[in-house]
Write a protein that holds these residues in place. Structure first.
Motif, short mmCIF file in Angstrom:
data_model
loop_
_atom_site.label_atom_id
_atom_site.label_comp_id
_atom_site.label_asym_id
_atom_site.label_seq_id
_atom_site.Cartn_x
_atom_site.Cartn_y
_atom_site.Cartn_z
N GLU A 30 43.28 -50.56 -11.75
CA GLU A 30 43.82 -51.05 -10.48
C GLU A 30 44.75 -52.23 -10.76
N THR A 31 45.63 -52.50 -9.78
CA THR A 31 46.77 -53.39 -10.07
C THR A 31 46.38 -54.87 -10.21
N ASP A 32 45.15 -55.22 -9.86
CA ASP A 32 44.76 -56.62 -10.07
C ASP A 32 44.12 -56.83 -11.45
N VAL A 33 44.01 -55.75 -12.22
CA VAL A 33 43.34 -55.85 -13.52
C VAL A 33 44.34 -56.20 -14.61
N LEU A 34 43.97 -57.15 -15.45
CA LEU A 34 44.79 -57.47 -16.63
C LEU A 34 44.27 -56.60 -17.78
N ASP A 334 24.63 -54.51 -24.23
CA ASP A 334 25.45 -53.85 -25.25
C ASP A 334 26.92 -53.75 -24.87
N ASN A 335 27.20 -53.78 -23.56
CA ASN A 335 28.58 -53.53 -23.14
C ASN A 335 29.13 -54.65 -22.24
N PRO A 336 29.42 -55.81 -22.84
CA PRO A 336 29.93 -56.92 -22.02
C PRO A 336 31.25 -56.59 -21.34
N ALA A 337 31.99 -55.60 -21.87
CA ALA A 337 33.28 -55.25 -21.26
C ALA A 337 33.11 -54.86 -19.79
N GLU A 338 31.96 -54.26 -19.49
CA GLU A 338 31.69 -53.84 -18.10
C GLU A 338 31.65 -55.05 -17.17
N THR A 339 30.94 -56.08 -17.62
CA THR A 339 30.84 -57.31 -16.81
C THR A 339 32.20 -57.98 -16.68
N LEU A 341 35.10 -56.66 -16.70
CA LEU A 341 35.96 -55.92 -15.78
C LEU A 341 35.49 -56.11 -14.33
N ALA A 342 34.20 -55.96 -14.13
CA ALA A 342 33.69 -56.02 -12.76
C ALA A 342 33.86 -57.41 -12.16
N ARG A 343 33.58 -58.45 -12.95
CA ARG A 343 33.57 -59.80 -12.37
C ARG A 343 34.84 -60.60 -12.65
N GLY A 344 35.54 -60.23 -13.73
CA GLY A 344 36.73 -61.04 -14.09
C GLY A 344 38.03 -60.28 -13.93
N ARG A 345 37.96 -58.97 -13.68
CA ARG A 345 39.16 -58.12 -13.54
C ARG A 345 40.02 -58.19 -14.81
N ILE A 346 39.33 -58.17 -15.94
CA ILE A 346 40.01 -58.10 -17.24
C ILE A 346 39.44 -56.90 -18.00
N ALA A 347 40.33 -56.00 -18.43
CA ALA A 347 39.88 -54.81 -19.16
C ALA A 347 40.05 -55.05 -20.65
N VAL A 348 38.93 -54.99 -21.38
CA VAL A 348 38.96 -55.05 -22.84
C VAL A 348 38.26 -53.79 -23.34
N SER A 349 38.41 -53.50 -24.63
CA SER A 349 37.80 -52.27 -25.16
C SER A 349 36.34 -52.55 -25.52
N PRO A 350 35.42 -51.70 -25.02
CA PRO A 350 34.00 -51.91 -25.33
C PRO A 350 33.74 -51.72 -26.82
N GLY A 351 33.01 -52.67 -27.42
CA GLY A 351 32.71 -52.59 -28.85
C GLY A 351 31.99 -51.31 -29.23
N ASP A 375 45.46 -66.28 -19.32
CA ASP A 375 44.86 -65.66 -18.14
C ASP A 375 43.67 -64.77 -18.55
N ALA A 376 43.84 -64.04 -19.65
CA ALA A 376 42.77 -63.14 -20.11
C ALA A 376 41.50 -63.93 -20.39
N VAL A 377 41.65 -65.04 -21.11
CA VAL A 377 40.46 -65.84 -21.44
C VAL A 377 39.85 -66.44 -20.17
N ARG A 378 40.69 -66.90 -19.27
CA ARG A 378 40.18 -67.48 -18.00
C ARG A 378 39.41 -66.42 -17.21
N ARG A 379 39.91 -65.19 -17.23
CA ARG A 379 39.22 -64.12 -16.49
C ARG A 379 37.84 -63.84 -17.10
N VAL A 380 37.77 -63.84 -18.45
CA VAL A 380 36.46 -63.65 -19.08
C VAL A 380 35.54 -64.83 -18.69
N ALA A 381 36.10 -66.04 -18.73
CA ALA A 381 35.28 -67.22 -18.39
C ALA A 381 34.78 -67.09 -16.95
N ARG A 382 35.66 -66.59 -16.06
CA ARG A 382 35.25 -66.44 -14.66
C ARG A 382 34.12 -65.40 -14.55
#
Ligand SMILES: Cc1ncc(COP(=O)(O)O)c(C=O)c1O
Length: 385
Positions: A30-34, A334-339, A341-351, A375-382
């Motif tokens: 979605e367009t709000d995702v980095l 095991d999959n922090p990428a899910e969190t 994306l859901a809470r920070g709107r940042i998509a990273v590759s799941p380990g 912005d990516a780091v701030r989104r993870v922090a959020r």
């Protein structure tokens, strides 16, 4: 694309413009995702590549790639000499659509059905998903601490019958560049068991300041005898969708083995050939600027992580633009990428996509502007606040 001082403009557009791109990285969210996922950089293309592609379109030149006679082997040989300290015999260069297609066909040609191919894990996900197309069995070799190759485990696998080793160097996802002594030991071991080494060097022209890469075919006679190197302009010049890669050998035995492969040149994209020729022939200065930017981003990421995400640990990569982040201390499972994306709107590759050693890790792509990286780091922090 050039700045007034003659330098290159690596300006990355804003999120809305990035989302207009049609590639997998940007079209999948979605367009709000980095998006910090797929191994593509967000920078504008090298001007010489753009010019070559524009002129191909202007010539209406979109037919099949000729089976022989492209300038790509010559352009790559020049690039390899200048950039990688590698003497490439143009007559031992074969075009393939992409590195994965080359690896699959090499496994099919070199191994009988049911024979074993090994690779080090964590690993580029298509190694797990696509190498079995060659009807081979996979043997997974976990890397040791800090991504170091476990030579004892390799020897045991070789003694157990492994017939080919896929060796990604520089490595994805850790970004480690394997030092020459380790490469020599791998070559000697593999040679003593008659094991082929398929050296995936797709990230080699993105080795950053502080590391030295040795191409597999420059390691030793043992490496050349049963070695095939695979590479392309796609990672360093952002051309992954254009489908043109190279397979290179440096011994009679390996050259003969590659001749056994079905011809793949008619599946190579003509625009990929045209773009890669331009990149390899004229892209050195652009690449210097990109590598400097990536080294700067790597440093910035270190500072941002220390300041805002001190529970995340990493070993800064020696090459390319992928950061392998250990998020286990965040206790997000095991999959922090899910969190993220859901809470920070940042998509990273799941380990976990890179094997079971990737549980609790994510891979973040820093081939972007300092602004988007911040912005990516701030989104993870959020996401974890
Ligand atoms: C280590 C490695 N090998 C192969 C590939 C894929 O290359 P290709 O698109 O040429 O198949 C990638 C892409 O990111 C990669 O990181």
């Amino acid at each position: 694309m050039y700045l007034s001082n003659g330098d290159f403009d690596l300006q990355v557009p804003g999120l809305a413009t990035l989302h207009q791109r049609r590639s997998e990285k940007w079209s999948g969210h979605e367009t709000d995702v980095l998006a910090s996922t797929v191994a593509e950089m967000d920078f504008p293309l090298a001007p010489d590549v753009v010019a070559a592609l524009h002129s191909a379109i202007d010539r209406h030149d979109l037919g099949y790639t000729p089976p022989t006679g492209t300038q790509l082997p010559a352009a790559f040989a020049g690039f390899a000499r200048r950039q990688l300290g590698w003497t490439v015999d143009q007559d031992q260069v074969t075009l393939v659509p992409d590195v994965m297609a080359g690896l699959i066909e090499l496994c099919r040609a070199l191994l009988a059905p049911g024979e074993e191919v090994a690779f080090f894990t964590p690993a580029y996900p298509p190694f797990f998903a696509e190498l079995p197309q060659a009807r081979v069995e996979l043997v997974l070799l976990p890397l040791g601490a800090a991504g170091v190759v476990d030579l004892e485990a390799l020897q045991a696998a070789l003694a157990g019958g492994v017939r080919a080793l896929v060796l990604a160097n520089p490595h994805n996802p850790t970004g480690r560049v394997i030092p020459l002594v380790e490469l020599e030991e791998i070559a000697d071991l593999c040679s003593s068991y008659g094991c082929w080494v398929l050296a995936d060097e797709i990230h080699a022209s993105l080795v950053l300041e502080g590391a030295t890469h040795t191409p597999w075919l420059e390691v030793s006679d043992a490496a050349r005898e049963r070695g095939v190197a695979l590479t392309s302009a796609s990672k360093a010049f952002n051309l992954a969708g254009l489908k043109a890669a190279l397979m290179i050998t440096a011994s009679d035995r390996a050259r003969e083995a590659v001749r056994e492969l079905p011809p793949l040149t008619d599946r190579v994209g003509i625009l990929g050939v045209i773009a890669a020729e331009a990149a390899f022939a004229h892209g050195d200065r652009w690449l210097d600027v990109v590598r400097a930017r990536l080294a700067g981003n790597r440093e910035l990421l270190g500072e941002l992580l220390a300041a805002e995400l001190s529970k995340i640990t990493w070993t800064p990569p020696q090459a390319s633009y992928l950061a392998w982040l250990d998020c286990r201390a965040l206790a997000l499972g095991d999959n922090p990428a899910e969190t993220f994306l859901a809470r920070g709107r940042i998509a990273v590759s799941p380990g976990l996509d890179y094997g079971r050693e990737g549980a609790g890790f994510v891979r973040l792509n820093f081939g972007t502007s300092p602004e988007h990286l911040t912005d990516a780091v701030r989104r993870v922090a959020r996401a974890i606040s």
